[in-house]
Write a protein that holds these residues in place. Sequence first.
Motif, PDB file in Angstrom:
ATOM      1  N   SER A  64      71.564  49.743 -44.861  1.00 58.45           N
ATOM      2  CA  SER A  64      71.981  48.466 -45.446  1.00 58.45           C
ATOM      3  C   SER A  64      73.216  47.909 -44.742  1.00 58.45           C
ATOM      4  N   LEU A  65      74.184  48.778 -44.464  1.00 64.38           N
ATOM      5  CA  LEU A  65      75.398  48.330 -43.775  1.00 64.38           C
ATOM      6  C   LEU A  65      75.082  47.844 -42.365  1.00 64.38           C
ATOM      7  N   ASN A  66      74.167  48.552 -41.693  1.00 59.18           N
ATOM      8  CA  ASN A  66      73.768  48.121 -40.352  1.00 59.18           C
ATOM      9  C   ASN A  66      73.071  46.767 -40.383  1.00 59.18           C
ATOM     10  N   ALA A  67      72.197  46.572 -41.362  1.00 56.21           N
ATOM     11  CA  ALA A  67      71.496  45.289 -41.475  1.00 56.21           C
ATOM     12  C   ALA A  67      72.491  44.154 -41.681  1.00 56.21           C
ATOM     13  N   ARG A  68      73.541  44.419 -42.423  1.00 58.07           N
ATOM     14  CA  ARG A  68      74.513  43.372 -42.749  1.00 58.07           C
ATOM     15  C   ARG A  68      75.579  43.176 -41.671  1.00 58.07           C
ATOM     16  N   PHE A  69      76.105  44.294 -41.136  1.00 58.18           N
ATOM     17  CA  PHE A  69      77.274  44.195 -40.263  1.00 58.18           C
ATOM     18  C   PHE A  69      77.031  44.560 -38.800  1.00 58.18           C
ATOM     19  N   SER A  70      75.986  45.299 -38.500  1.00 59.70           N
ATOM     20  CA  SER A  70      75.769  45.714 -37.101  1.00 59.70           C
ATOM     21  C   SER A  70      74.271  45.834 -36.794  1.00 59.70           C
ATOM     22  N   PRO A  71      73.551  44.721 -36.886  1.00 57.33           N
ATOM     23  CA  PRO A  71      72.106  44.766 -36.658  1.00 57.33           C
ATOM     24  C   PRO A  71      71.743  45.393 -35.311  1.00 57.33           C
ATOM     25  N   ASN A  72      70.730  46.242 -35.343  1.00 55.72           N
ATOM     26  CA  ASN A  72      70.172  46.898 -34.159  1.00 55.72           C
ATOM     27  C   ASN A  72      71.147  47.818 -33.423  1.00 55.72           C
ATOM     28  N   LYS A  73      72.243  48.225 -34.060  1.00 54.01           N
ATOM     29  CA  LYS A  73      73.204  49.113 -33.403  1.00 54.01           C
ATOM     30  C   LYS A  73      73.115  50.557 -33.888  1.00 54.01           C
ATOM     31  N   GLY A  74      72.540  50.794 -35.052  1.00 53.41           N
ATOM     32  CA  GLY A  74      72.401  52.156 -35.556  1.00 53.41           C
ATOM     33  C   GLY A  74      73.719  52.870 -35.800  1.00 53.41           C
ATOM     34  N   VAL A  75      74.710  52.149 -36.280  1.00 52.91           N
ATOM     35  CA  VAL A  75      76.019  52.743 -36.551  1.00 52.91           C
ATOM     36  C   VAL A  75      75.903  53.706 -37.740  1.00 52.91           C
ATOM     37  N   GLN A  76      76.544  54.853 -37.639  1.00 53.17           N
ATOM     38  CA  GLN A  76      76.618  55.794 -38.764  1.00 53.17           C
ATOM     39  C   GLN A  76      77.967  55.578 -39.433  1.00 53.17           C
ATOM     40  N   TYR A  77      77.947  54.949 -40.588  1.00 47.89           N
ATOM     41  CA  TYR A  77      79.175  54.595 -41.285  1.00 47.89           C
ATOM     42  C   TYR A  77      79.773  55.765 -42.065  1.00 47.89           C
ATOM     43  N   PHE A  78      78.973  56.783 -42.344  1.00 47.29           N
ATOM     44  CA  PHE A  78      79.453  57.921 -43.117  1.00 47.29           C
ATOM     45  C   PHE A  78      79.729  59.114 -42.220  1.00 47.29           C
ATOM     46  N   MET A  79      80.666  59.950 -42.643  1.00 52.78           N
ATOM     47  CA  MET A  79      80.913  61.210 -41.966  1.00 52.78           C
ATOM     48  C   MET A  79      79.649  62.065 -42.110  1.00 52.78           C
TER      49      MET A  79
END
Length: 105
Positions: A64-79
């Motif tokens: 959800s965070l990737n869809a909103r803030f970093s589309p198509n980047k696959g960022v891992q926001y959690f440890m």
Amino acid sequence: MVLRLDQDPDSFFSYLDKKIGFQNVTVALTADHGVAPIPTESAKRGAASARLDLDAFTAVIDESLNARFSPNKGVQYFMPTQELPYLALDPHAFGTVSERMPSRL
């Protein structure tokens, strides 16, 4: 350490015996050394219970965070490792301080 655990109540009970007489005392000992019941075992006994898969949970939030803030980047926001009751965000997922600060005109 265990010896001390025996000595503390003994001293207290001796004090009570001398002060008011132990025959006038009611003693109730309680302890909380347990752990929360295992959800699957609780469910077998008919208790409402559930288990939260933290990996799946954080993956859905990351999505959800990737869809909103970093589309198509696959960022891992959690440890990588989570433990309730806290969820730890990875500060590196949010870039450097200079990347987060708005540029001044």
